[in-house]
Scaffold this active site. Structure first.
Site, short mmCIF file in Angstrom:
data_model
loop_
_atom_site.label_atom_id
_atom_site.label_comp_id
_atom_site.label_asym_id
_atom_site.label_seq_id
_atom_site.Cartn_x
_atom_site.Cartn_y
_atom_site.Cartn_z
N SER A 1 -9.89 2.64 43.93
CA SER A 1 -9.99 2.22 45.50
C SER A 1 -9.95 0.59 45.27
O SER A 1 -9.37 0.08 46.00
CB SER A 1 -11.47 2.52 45.79
N HIS B 1 -11.60 10.73 41.90
CA HIS B 1 -11.96 9.29 41.92
C HIS B 1 -13.47 9.65 42.54
O HIS B 1 -14.26 10.43 42.31
CB HIS B 1 -11.05 8.51 42.75
N HIS C 1 -14.24 9.65 32.02
CA HIS C 1 -13.80 8.21 32.59
C HIS C 1 -12.61 7.58 31.92
O HIS C 1 -12.32 7.72 30.68
CB HIS C 1 -15.05 7.14 32.62
N ARG D 1 -24.83 3.68 35.57
CA ARG D 1 -25.11 3.97 37.02
C ARG D 1 -25.44 5.40 37.04
O ARG D 1 -26.54 5.58 38.01
CB ARG D 1 -23.71 4.01 37.66
N ASP E 1 -20.97 9.90 39.40
CA ASP E 1 -20.71 11.05 40.33
C ASP E 1 -21.69 12.40 39.73
O ASP E 1 -21.90 12.90 40.45
CB ASP E 1 -19.36 11.30 40.63
#
Ligand code: AMX
Length: 445
Positions: A245, A275, A322, A331, A377
């Site tokens: 992105s 993604h 990743h 995160r 995610d």
């Protein structure tokens, strides 16, 4: 509008920084910092150092740092910027920090708040465009279209069209577009949510509420979801420049396309399942597993079996792996800590934790991925689900609202430092095969 403190600060920062970039680009341009292998050319330019950003840096072992600060350090530094009763800082203060590298004063953060409020009105024609789309259109498509529809308002495109915009001044209209777009993203995303999933009933923006808190109330959520929104937007904001992105938006804007064109394109990349769409996939995967187990708490063996079934069907485990990270994503950790505090007994959370216990071992045994650990995610959908945002095809829109903070800050700096149009060189398969035979490319060919 009078020049804001943020814009003044940014002007000072960009002008002070620019000589560094100019020197590197003119006097030190021949210094070699990397080599490229055939595997990197075919394999998605992994680890090729060819992008520059000072807004965040992703260390494979440690995870993201925003402006040199880890996630816990960032939250601690922004602690003075919490609204009453909140446990997360405002997105306004975070954006100041991201853009300037400095922790704002209360007044400075308040100015960002006022500036976004002044710009937040979603134009009626955007609403018309959204309403003209079939309701089963994916919410990411709606989000991208809504952003693109506003391109007609680009200050950058207008000033560029006037024909006298100097290269060193380009960051200024980019900043104007970034601020307007950022102000309108929460109302845009909230409109899509309420139109698609809440019977087309809408909740107006509240002039007293901050960016995150206002978004929460516009989608119909109450405390502590306002903190979920703030946390979620901050955590998803930036992950250096090479992710799809951010890179897409940077690439598009490098042609001097404006922020609307660039971020709409970035959103289209975020919509891919490898993604941002992974957060939707994770929740779908967990819910399917829960259904098969009649909503019982899983055993490790059961989870192991489901993981293997997924891998043996040729699918990836969503939320794991990743391109850069080689450890658990901080995160993920930040969300895990929030969930431990606020939803320790939630069944989906229990699944997330059980998967975290089992999946790294299974993925290691499977032997393909370079990183068997969870990414952001793997966790985000579970918290949304708990608070009643259960339309999981909407989760990537939430990611897209947050990601704009980092991407747009980068676009302003890209223009400030005069980064060039992006244009890597292609080669052919014949060339690769020849160079492989020769033991490497002779640099003069
Ligand atoms: N499950 C199963 N296989 C996986 C895997 C996973 N979670 N992650 C990687 N692999 C496989 C790859 O498909 C690849 O297989 P191949 O050799 O047959 O093509 C092999 O392992 C090597 O891949 P890699 O070098 O470890 O990863 P990558 O840099 O090519 O891809 C990513 C990174 C994120 C796309 C990949 O790990 C993946 O598909 N993960 C699942 C989807 C996901 O969670 N995406 C979100 C990422 C974070 C984000 O952007 N929001």
């Amino acid at each position: 509008m009078a020049e804001s403190s943020l814009k003044k600060k940014l002007k000072e920062k960009i002008e002070a920084f620019r000589p560094r970039t100019t020197k590197l680009n003119k006097e030190l341009a021949e210094i070699v910092i990397d080599k490229v292998t055939i595997g990197q050319a075919i394999g998605g330019a992994r680890d090729v150092r060819s992008l520059v950003t000072d807004i965040s840096y992703l260390d494979p072992q440690e995870g993201i740092r925003f402006r040199g600060k880890t996630i816990p350090e960032t939250f601690t530094a922004l602690k003075p910027h919490m609204v009453a009763g909140a446990e997360m800082p405002t997105v306004e203060s975070f954006f100041w920090f991201l853009l300037t590298g400095e922790i704002p004063t209360k007044d400075e953060a308040q100015e960002v708040f006022r500036e976004w409020k002044a710009r937040e009105q979603l134009p009626n024609y955007v609403v018309d465009v959204l309403r003209a789309m079939p309701r089963d259109t994916h919410p990411m498509t709606m989000f991208s279209v809504g952003i693109l529809a506003m391109q007609r308002e680009s200050v950058f495109a207008k000033r560029y069209g006037e024909g006298n915009l100097k290269k060193t001044e380009m960051w200024d209209p980019m900043y104007e577009d970034a601020m307007t777009l950022l102000a309108r993203l929460p109302p845009l995303a909230a409109y899509i949510y309420r139109m698609k999933y809440k019977g087309d009933t809408h909740i107006p923006t509240d002039p007293k509420l901050d960016w995150g808190g206002n978004f929460a109330q516009m989608i119909g959520q109450v405390k502590p979801y306002d903190d979920v929104a703030r946390m979620y937007f901050i955590l998803h904001s930036d992950h250096e420049s090479g992710n799809v992105s951010a890179h897409t938006a940077h690439l598009v804007a490098s042609a001097l396309s404006d922020a609307y064109y660039a971020y709409s394109a970035g959103i289209n990349g975020l919509a891919g399942p490898l993604h941002g769409l992974a957060n939707q996939e994770v929740l779908g995967w967990i819910q399917n597993t829960m259904k098969k187990l009649n909503n019982a708490e899983p055993t490790k063996e059961q989870i192991k079996q489901f993981l293997w079934d997924t891998l043996n069907a040729g699918q990836v485990i969503p939320g794991y792996g990743h391109a850069v990270l080689r450890k658990t994503d901080p995160r993920f950790v930040a969300q895990n800590e929030f969930a431990k505090k606020h939803l320790p007994d939630d069944l989906t959370f229990k699944y997330v934790n059980m998967i975290y216990e089992v999946a790294p071992g299974v993925l290691t045994e499977h032997g393909k991925t370079k990183n068997p650990w969870p990414n952001v995610d793997a966790h985000s959908g579970c918290i949304q689900w708990h608070y009643g945002v259960r339309e999981w095809d909407y989760y990537t829109d939430l990611f897209g609202v947050g990601r704009a903070l980092g991407v747009l800050a980068n676009l302003v700096w890209d223009r400030g430092l005069g980064y060039a149009i992006e244009r890597p060189k292609s080669v052919t398969t014949d060339m690769l095969e020849k160079w492989a035979k020769d033991g490497g490319r002779k640099m003069d060919k």
